[in-house]
Scaffold this motif. Structure first.
Motif, mmCIF file in Angstrom:
data_model
loop_
_atom_site.group_PDB
_atom_site.id
_atom_site.type_symbol
_atom_site.label_atom_id
_atom_site.label_comp_id
_atom_site.label_asym_id
_atom_site.label_seq_id
_atom_site.Cartn_x
_atom_site.Cartn_y
_atom_site.Cartn_z
ATOM 1 N N GLN A 6 1.014 -1.288 0.080
ATOM 2 C CA GLN A 6 -0.054 0.055 0.093
ATOM 3 C C GLN A 6 0.784 1.290 -0.006
ATOM 4 O OE1 GLN A 6 -2.561 0.078 3.392
ATOM 5 N NE2 GLN A 6 -3.691 -1.680 2.533
ATOM 6 N N PRO A 7 0.339 2.235 -0.508
ATOM 7 C CA PRO A 7 1.006 3.520 -0.395
ATOM 8 C C PRO A 7 1.339 3.880 1.205
ATOM 9 C CG PRO A 7 -0.806 3.882 -2.016
ATOM 10 C CD PRO A 7 -0.965 2.531 -1.256
ATOM 11 N N TYR A 8 2.434 4.762 1.263
ATOM 12 C CA TYR A 8 2.604 4.909 2.795
ATOM 13 C C TYR A 8 1.533 5.560 3.392
ATOM 14 C CZ TYR A 8 3.183 9.925 1.897
ATOM 15 O OH TYR A 8 3.019 11.224 1.578
ATOM 16 N N TRP A 9 0.844 6.622 2.935
ATOM 17 C CA TRP A 9 -0.347 7.290 3.263
ATOM 18 C C TRP A 9 -1.715 6.305 3.652
ATOM 19 C CZ3 TRP A 9 -4.428 7.209 0.105
ATOM 20 C CH2 TRP A 9 -4.116 7.110 -1.227
ATOM 21 N N ARG A 10 -1.648 5.376 3.039
ATOM 22 C CA ARG A 10 -2.890 4.493 3.209
ATOM 23 C C ARG A 10 -2.478 3.548 4.742
ATOM 24 N NH1 ARG A 10 -7.664 4.570 0.673
ATOM 25 N NH2 ARG A 10 -7.451 4.656 -1.477
ATOM 26 N N THR A 11 -1.276 3.456 4.997
ATOM 27 C CA THR A 11 -0.903 2.864 6.415
ATOM 28 C C THR A 11 -1.152 3.678 7.507
ATOM 29 O OG1 THR A 11 1.280 3.150 6.089
ATOM 30 C CG2 THR A 11 0.742 1.287 5.000
ATOM 31 N N LEU A 12 -1.356 5.005 7.207
ATOM 32 C CA LEU A 12 -1.323 5.950 8.423
ATOM 33 C C LEU A 12 -2.825 5.940 8.786
ATOM 34 C CD1 LEU A 12 0.484 9.061 7.045
ATOM 35 C CD2 LEU A 12 1.156 7.513 8.855
ATOM 36 N N GLY A 13 -3.053 5.952 10.237
ATOM 37 C CA GLY A 13 -4.361 5.884 10.877
ATOM 38 C C GLY A 13 -4.930 7.392 10.436
ATOM 39 N N THR A 14 -5.941 7.673 11.214
ATOM 40 C CA THR A 14 -6.605 8.771 11.125
ATOM 41 C C THR A 14 -6.128 9.980 12.082
ATOM 42 O OG1 THR A 14 -8.707 7.646 10.659
ATOM 43 C CG2 THR A 14 -8.898 9.833 11.493
ATOM 44 N N PRO A 15 -5.533 11.067 11.521
ATOM 45 C CA PRO A 15 -5.038 12.055 12.284
ATOM 46 C C PRO A 15 -6.032 12.503 13.469
ATOM 47 C CG PRO A 15 -5.337 13.041 10.041
ATOM 48 C CD PRO A 15 -6.041 11.507 9.977
ATOM 49 N N PRO A 24 13.865 27.885 19.274
ATOM 50 C CA PRO A 24 14.775 28.938 18.833
ATOM 51 C C PRO A 24 15.073 28.960 17.388
ATOM 52 C CG PRO A 24 15.559 27.947 21.109
ATOM 53 C CD PRO A 24 14.738 27.246 20.406
ATOM 54 N N GLY A 25 15.240 27.873 16.697
ATOM 55 C CA GLY A 25 15.323 27.843 15.270
ATOM 56 C C GLY A 25 14.350 27.688 14.415
ATOM 57 N N LYS A 26 13.467 27.004 14.853
ATOM 58 C CA LYS A 26 12.217 26.463 14.009
ATOM 59 C C LYS A 26 10.889 26.104 14.622
ATOM 60 C CE LYS A 26 15.173 23.692 12.136
ATOM 61 N NZ LYS A 26 15.882 22.824 11.465
ATOM 62 N N TRP A 27 9.758 25.926 13.882
ATOM 63 C CA TRP A 27 8.749 25.350 14.468
ATOM 64 C C TRP A 27 8.795 24.109 14.380
ATOM 65 C CZ3 TRP A 27 5.014 27.903 16.850
ATOM 66 C CH2 TRP A 27 4.952 29.443 16.750
ATOM 67 N N ARG A 28 8.438 23.189 15.516
ATOM 68 C CA ARG A 28 8.618 21.711 15.150
ATOM 69 C C ARG A 28 6.826 21.252 15.410
ATOM 70 N NH1 ARG A 28 13.007 19.357 14.739
ATOM 71 N NH2 ARG A 28 12.203 17.594 15.597
ATOM 72 N N TYR A 29 6.768 20.010 15.146
ATOM 73 C CA TYR A 29 5.471 19.577 15.175
ATOM 74 C C TYR A 29 5.444 17.900 15.505
ATOM 75 C CZ TYR A 29 6.256 17.056 10.622
ATOM 76 O OH TYR A 29 6.733 16.608 9.491
ATOM 77 N N ALA A 30 4.139 17.591 15.847
ATOM 78 C CA ALA A 30 3.885 16.257 15.880
ATOM 79 C C ALA A 30 2.299 15.809 15.487
ATOM 80 C CB ALA A 30 3.976 15.719 17.244
ATOM 81 N N VAL A 31 2.117 15.100 14.520
ATOM 82 C CA VAL A 31 0.781 14.587 14.227
ATOM 83 C C VAL A 31 0.709 13.173 15.017
ATOM 84 C CG1 VAL A 31 -0.580 14.096 12.300
ATOM 85 C CG2 VAL A 31 1.242 15.855 12.131
ATOM 86 N N TYR A 32 -0.535 13.148 15.719
ATOM 87 C CA TYR A 32 -0.808 11.806 16.403
ATOM 88 C C TYR A 32 -1.988 11.158 15.745
ATOM 89 C CZ TYR A 32 2.183 13.233 20.148
ATOM 90 O OH TYR A 32 3.412 13.784 20.852
ATOM 91 N N PHE A 33 -1.908 9.990 15.506
ATOM 92 C CA PHE A 33 -2.788 9.179 14.568
ATOM 93 C C PHE A 33 -3.671 8.183 15.362
ATOM 94 C CE2 PHE A 33 0.218 10.430 11.574
ATOM 95 C CZ PHE A 33 -0.336 11.132 10.688
ATOM 96 N N THR A 34 -4.702 7.893 15.046
ATOM 97 C CA THR A 34 -5.653 6.660 15.591
ATOM 98 C C THR A 34 -5.880 5.602 14.576
ATOM 99 O OG1 THR A 34 -7.717 7.448 15.077
ATOM 100 C CG2 THR A 34 -6.846 8.077 17.199
ATOM 101 N N GLY A 35 -6.154 4.405 14.977
ATOM 102 C CA GLY A 35 -6.300 3.363 14.098
ATOM 103 C C GLY A 35 -5.471 3.034 12.749
ATOM 104 N N PRO A 36 -4.344 2.693 12.855
ATOM 105 C CA PRO A 36 -3.453 2.309 13.751
ATOM 106 C C PRO A 36 -2.712 3.559 14.183
ATOM 107 C CG PRO A 36 -2.555 1.707 11.491
ATOM 108 C CD PRO A 36 -3.669 2.332 11.579
ATOM 109 N N ALA A 37 -2.549 3.479 15.444
ATOM 110 C CA ALA A 37 -1.791 4.745 16.116
ATOM 111 C C ALA A 37 -0.549 4.841 15.755
ATOM 112 C CB ALA A 37 -1.881 4.224 17.706
ATOM 113 N N GLY A 38 -0.045 5.959 15.814
ATOM 114 C CA GLY A 38 1.283 6.372 15.231
ATOM 115 C C GLY A 38 1.491 7.848 15.596
ATOM 116 N N VAL A 39 2.728 8.348 15.003
ATOM 117 C CA VAL A 39 3.088 9.698 15.281
ATOM 118 C C VAL A 39 4.273 9.966 14.128
ATOM 119 C CG1 VAL A 39 4.367 11.252 16.595
ATOM 120 C CG2 VAL A 39 3.051 9.599 17.870
ATOM 121 N N ALA A 40 4.098 11.004 13.557
ATOM 122 C CA ALA A 40 4.823 11.654 12.655
ATOM 123 C C ALA A 40 5.253 12.905 13.331
ATOM 124 C CB ALA A 40 4.069 12.018 11.250
#
Length: 98
Positions: A6-15, A24-40
């Motif tokens: 599957q394409p990678y985006w199909r394996t990510l759960g729902t954000p 100090p140098g940049k904006w950082r982020y985290a995206v939390y997914f459900t079903g299957p759970a994960g983090v980007a």
């Protein structure tokens, strides 16, 4: 023979949650997914850390939409921590066809 992978985006759960914080140098982020759970997570390529939070929130939402290939709507709130915001994903569009 076609690949069954599957394409990678199909394996990510729902954000579900977006977390944005200024360093100090940049904006950082985290995206939390459900079903299957994960983090980007990572750093936004732009805007600069000196920019207003609404610009970074828009950039993060676009990043999350690129990752998932789905349209998203988020409701943002300021965190108890300094220079940190949380976005609750309120609306998630459907996956595009393969």
């Amino acid at each position: 023979m076609p690949s069954k992978r599957q394409p990678y985006w199909r394996t990510l759960g729902t954000p579900a949650t977006l977390v944005l914080y200024r360093t100090p140098g940049k904006w950082r982020y985290a995206v939390y997914f459900t079903g299957p759970a994960g983090v980007a997570d990572g750093a936004l390529a732009g805007p600069p850390s000196s920019s207003e939070p609404d610009l970074a929130q828009t950039a993060l939402l676009q990043k999350a939409e690129e990752l998932t290939r789905r349209q998203l709507e988020a409701l943002w709130s300021e965190s108890d921590q300094l220079d940190c915001w949380t976005g609750t994903v309120a609306s998630v569009g459907s996956h595009p066809p393969d």
